[in-house]
Design a protein around this motif. Structure first.
Motif, PDB file in Angstrom:
ATOM      1  N   PHE A  49      -3.395   2.709   6.450  1.00  0.00           N
ATOM      2  CA  PHE A  49      -3.507   2.717   4.993  1.00  0.00           C
ATOM      3  C   PHE A  49      -4.960   2.685   4.544  1.00  0.00           C
ATOM      4  CE2 PHE A  49       1.006   1.909   5.073  1.00  0.00           C
ATOM      5  CZ  PHE A  49       1.452   2.485   3.898  1.00  0.00           C
ATOM      6  N   PHE A  50      -5.799   1.961   5.245  1.00  0.00           N
ATOM      7  CA  PHE A  50      -7.215   1.937   4.882  1.00  0.00           C
ATOM      8  C   PHE A  50      -7.834   3.328   5.012  1.00  0.00           C
ATOM      9  CE2 PHE A  50     -11.668   1.781   6.085  1.00  0.00           C
ATOM     10  CZ  PHE A  50     -12.216   1.018   5.061  1.00  0.00           C
ATOM     11  N   ILE A  51      -7.604   3.984   6.151  1.00  0.00           N
ATOM     12  CA  ILE A  51      -8.162   5.324   6.370  1.00  0.00           C
ATOM     13  C   ILE A  51      -7.584   6.309   5.360  1.00  0.00           C
ATOM     14  CG2 ILE A  51      -8.313   7.248   7.997  1.00  0.00           C
ATOM     15  CD1 ILE A  51      -8.391   5.212  10.259  1.00  0.00           C
ATOM     16  N   SER A  52      -6.296   6.191   5.074  1.00  0.00           N
ATOM     17  CA  SER A  52      -5.670   7.077   4.099  1.00  0.00           C
ATOM     18  C   SER A  52      -6.330   6.938   2.733  1.00  0.00           C
ATOM     19  CB  SER A  52      -4.170   6.777   4.003  1.00  0.00           C
ATOM     20  OG  SER A  52      -3.549   7.598   3.049  1.00  0.00           O
ATOM     21  N   GLY A  53      -6.565   5.708   2.293  1.00  0.00           N
ATOM     22  CA  GLY A  53      -7.231   5.498   1.019  1.00  0.00           C
ATOM     23  C   GLY A  53      -8.627   6.076   0.998  1.00  0.00           C
ATOM     24  N   TYR A  54      -9.358   5.879   2.073  1.00  0.00           N
ATOM     25  CA  TYR A  54     -10.734   6.377   2.153  1.00  0.00           C
ATOM     26  C   TYR A  54     -10.780   7.900   2.054  1.00  0.00           C
ATOM     27  CZ  TYR A  54     -15.526   6.906   3.886  1.00  0.00           C
ATOM     28  OH  TYR A  54     -16.855   7.238   4.017  1.00  0.00           O
ATOM     29  N   LEU A  55      -9.917   8.580   2.791  1.00  0.00           N
ATOM     30  CA  LEU A  55      -9.963  10.039   2.839  1.00  0.00           C
ATOM     31  C   LEU A  55      -9.303  10.690   1.630  1.00  0.00           C
ATOM     32  CD1 LEU A  55      -9.210  10.641   6.643  1.00  0.00           C
ATOM     33  CD2 LEU A  55     -11.426  10.595   5.487  1.00  0.00           C
ATOM     34  N   ARG A 169     -15.781  -0.111 -10.016  1.00  0.00           N
ATOM     35  CA  ARG A 169     -15.244  -1.293 -10.695  1.00  0.00           C
ATOM     36  C   ARG A 169     -13.716  -1.258 -10.731  1.00  0.00           C
ATOM     37  NH1 ARG A 169     -17.793  -2.513 -16.446  1.00  0.00           N
ATOM     38  NH2 ARG A 169     -19.587  -2.666 -15.033  1.00  0.00           N
ATOM     39  N   ILE A 170     -13.155  -0.114 -11.041  1.00  0.00           N
ATOM     40  CA  ILE A 170     -11.693   0.010 -11.108  1.00  0.00           C
ATOM     41  C   ILE A 170     -11.071  -0.241  -9.741  1.00  0.00           C
ATOM     42  CG2 ILE A 170      -9.784   1.635 -11.463  1.00  0.00           C
ATOM     43  CD1 ILE A 170     -10.980   0.610 -14.042  1.00  0.00           C
ATOM     44  N   LEU A 171     -11.638   0.364  -8.701  1.00  0.00           N
ATOM     45  CA  LEU A 171     -11.069   0.229  -7.360  1.00  0.00           C
ATOM     46  C   LEU A 171     -11.166  -1.207  -6.856  1.00  0.00           C
ATOM     47  CD1 LEU A 171     -12.342   3.541  -5.736  1.00  0.00           C
ATOM     48  CD2 LEU A 171     -10.006   2.990  -6.427  1.00  0.00           C
ATOM     49  N   ALA A 209      -8.732  -0.587  -0.783  1.00  0.00           N
ATOM     50  CA  ALA A 209      -9.965  -1.026  -0.129  1.00  0.00           C
ATOM     51  C   ALA A 209     -10.635   0.181   0.530  1.00  0.00           C
ATOM     52  CB  ALA A 209      -9.671  -2.109   0.906  1.00  0.00           C
ATOM     53  N   GLY A 210      -9.822   1.008   1.200  1.00  0.00           N
ATOM     54  CA  GLY A 210     -10.361   2.236   1.781  1.00  0.00           C
ATOM     55  C   GLY A 210     -10.973   3.130   0.725  1.00  0.00           C
ATOM     56  N   TYR A 215     -17.796   4.011  -1.841  1.00  0.00           N
ATOM     57  CA  TYR A 215     -19.027   3.678  -2.560  1.00  0.00           C
ATOM     58  C   TYR A 215     -20.044   2.966  -1.671  1.00  0.00           C
ATOM     59  CZ  TYR A 215     -16.861   5.135  -6.901  1.00  0.00           C
ATOM     60  OH  TYR A 215     -16.276   5.886  -7.905  1.00  0.00           O
ATOM     61  N   ILE A 216     -19.704   2.735  -0.412  1.00  0.00           N
ATOM     62  CA  ILE A 216     -20.651   2.117   0.521  1.00  0.00           C
ATOM     63  C   ILE A 216     -21.381   3.215   1.273  1.00  0.00           C
ATOM     64  CG2 ILE A 216     -20.893   0.647   2.555  1.00  0.00           C
ATOM     65  CD1 ILE A 216     -18.445  -0.890   1.619  1.00  0.00           C
TER      66      ILE A 216
END
Length: 312
Positions: A49-55, A169-171, A209-210, A215-216
Motif C-alpha cells: 500500500f505504501f508503494i502504491s500510494g507513492y507511485l 498539507r492535505i496528504l 503516507a506513500g 514531497y521528500i
C-alpha cells in the motif's frame, strides 16, 4: 527517469506474504513480530500500500483526469483478477471439490464466488466441497480480500485530487486522520459488513503516507534514518499495542523509501513486475498443496519445500 527498486520491493513483499502463510496453512502457526502484533504477511501488505500510494500519486499528476487514471488502474487490476477468479473457482475448485463436476458447476455458490472474486469484493471465500478439511477450512483464495481496499484508495486519491488537491498539507492531514482513527477508534460495529473500517484506516495510513513521501527529495532522504531507527526500537520494545502500531507506521515507510533508492539494490534488474501475480495466486496454490500433502501424509518439511519450489 530516476532508477529505483520499487519492483524488487513489491516482489519481496509478495514473497513475504507467501512465506508467512507457509506454517499457517499446515498447522495454524505463524511467526509474529513487534510484540506479537504483526506477521511478515501483514507488514508485507503495508509495503504494497505504501508503494502504491507513492507511485499512483505520480500517475495522477501526469494526467489529473479521473477517466484516464481509472482506465489505467482497471487495466492493471481486473484482467489478472478475472483470470485468478476463473482459475480459483473453475480450475482448482473443479479439480479439488468432493462433489461430482455437474453438481459443482450447477451450484449457485460456485458462480456466486466467481462473481464475488471477479469484481474484487472477496467477501465470500468458500466453494462446495473444496478445502473443507484443511486447517484453514473452506477458504479458496484468501489473498484477494485486499483488492477492494486498493480500489477504495484509488477512488479517494481521485476525489482528493479533483477537490482538495494533493498538496503536502492535505496528504499529511489524511495520514494523521487515518492513523488516529485506526489507533484510537475502538467501536466493534465498525468492523461489520463487507468493509472492515479498521483495515480501511490502516491501509489508508500507509497508502497516503506513500503519497506524501513524494514531497521528500530523494537526494535528501538520509534524514529518514533516525526516525526509522527510533520507530523500530520502540516497536520492538513497547508492550502497548497502540504505541507498537504507531511506531510501525513511522519506521516502515521510512525503511521502504530508503531501500527504494538504495543504489546497491538497483543492480538487481527485473524484466517484469511479478508481485501482483504471486499475490493473487499464492494462497490458492498453498491451499491446494496443503490438501494434497495432508491427504497423502506428507511431512511438514517436505510440504514446506514443495511450496517454496512452487514460488520459483
Amino acid at each position: 527517469m530516476r532508477e529505483n527498486n520499487f519492483d524488487l520491493l513489491r516482489l519481496m513483499a509478495a514473497l513475504g506474504v507467501f512465506w508467512a502463510h507457509g506454517s499457517l496453512f499446515y498447522d495454524l502457526q505463524i511467526t509474529p513480530f513487534f510484540n506479537n502484533t504483526y506477521s511478515m504477511g501483514s507488514l508485507s501488505v503495508y509495503v504494497f500500500f505504501f508503494i502504491s500510494g507513492y507511485l499512483n500519486v505520480q500517475s495522477w499528476s501526469r494526467t489529473a483526469q479521473w477517466t484516464a487514471f481509472g482506465i489505467k488502474r482497471a487495466l492493471r487490476i481486473f484482467p489478472g483478477l478475472l483470470a485468478a477468479a476463473f482459475v480459483s473457482v473453475f480450475v482448482i475448485g473443479g479439480l479439488m471439490t468432493t462433489l461430482d463436476l455437474k453438481s459443482f458447476l450447477s451450484s449457485g455458490q460456485t458462480w456466486g464466488l466467481f462473481v464475488n472474486y471477479g469484481t474484487g469484493l472477496a467477501t465470500l471465500n468458500d466453494l462446495p466441497g473444496v478445502f473443507a478439511h484443511n486447517p484453514i477450512q473452506n477458504a479458496v483464495n484468501g489473498s484477494l480480500w485486499t483488492i477492494k481496499y486498493e480500489v477504495l484508495m484509488y477512488v479517494l486519491l481521485v476525489l482528493f485530487g479533483m477537490t482538495l488537491g494533493l498538496s503536502r498539507r492535505i496528504l499529511v492531514l489524511v495520514v494523521a486522520v487515518s492513523a488516529a482513527a485506526f489507533l484510537l477508534v475502538k467501536i466493534p460495529a465498525l468492523d461489520e459488513g463487507a468493509i472492515s473500517w479498521r483495515d480501511f484506516w490502516q491501509f489508508a495510513t500507509m497508502f497516503f503516507a506513500g503519497a506524501a513521501f513524494n514531497y521528500i527529495p530523494v537526494d535528501r532522504r538520509l534524514w529518514l534514518v533516525p526516525p526509522m531507527l527510533v520507530g523500530f526500537v520502540i516497536a520492538c520494545t513497547s508492550t502497548t499495542l497502540a504505541i507498537v502500531q504507531g511506531s510501525v507506521f513511522l519506521c516502515l515507510p521510512c525503511a521502504v523509501f530508503l531501500l527504494a533508492y538504495w543504489k546497491p539494490l538497483t543492480r538487481i534488474r527485473l524484466d517484469q513486475d511479478l508481485s501482483y501475480g504471486i499475490h493473487i495466486y499464492a494462497f490458492l496454490v498453498q491451499q491446494a498443496i496443503t490438501e494434497i500433502s495432508l491427504r497423502h501424509g506428507i511431512s511438514k518439511p517436505i510440504y514446506i519445500s514443495s511450496w517454496r519450489w512452487s514460488s520459483c
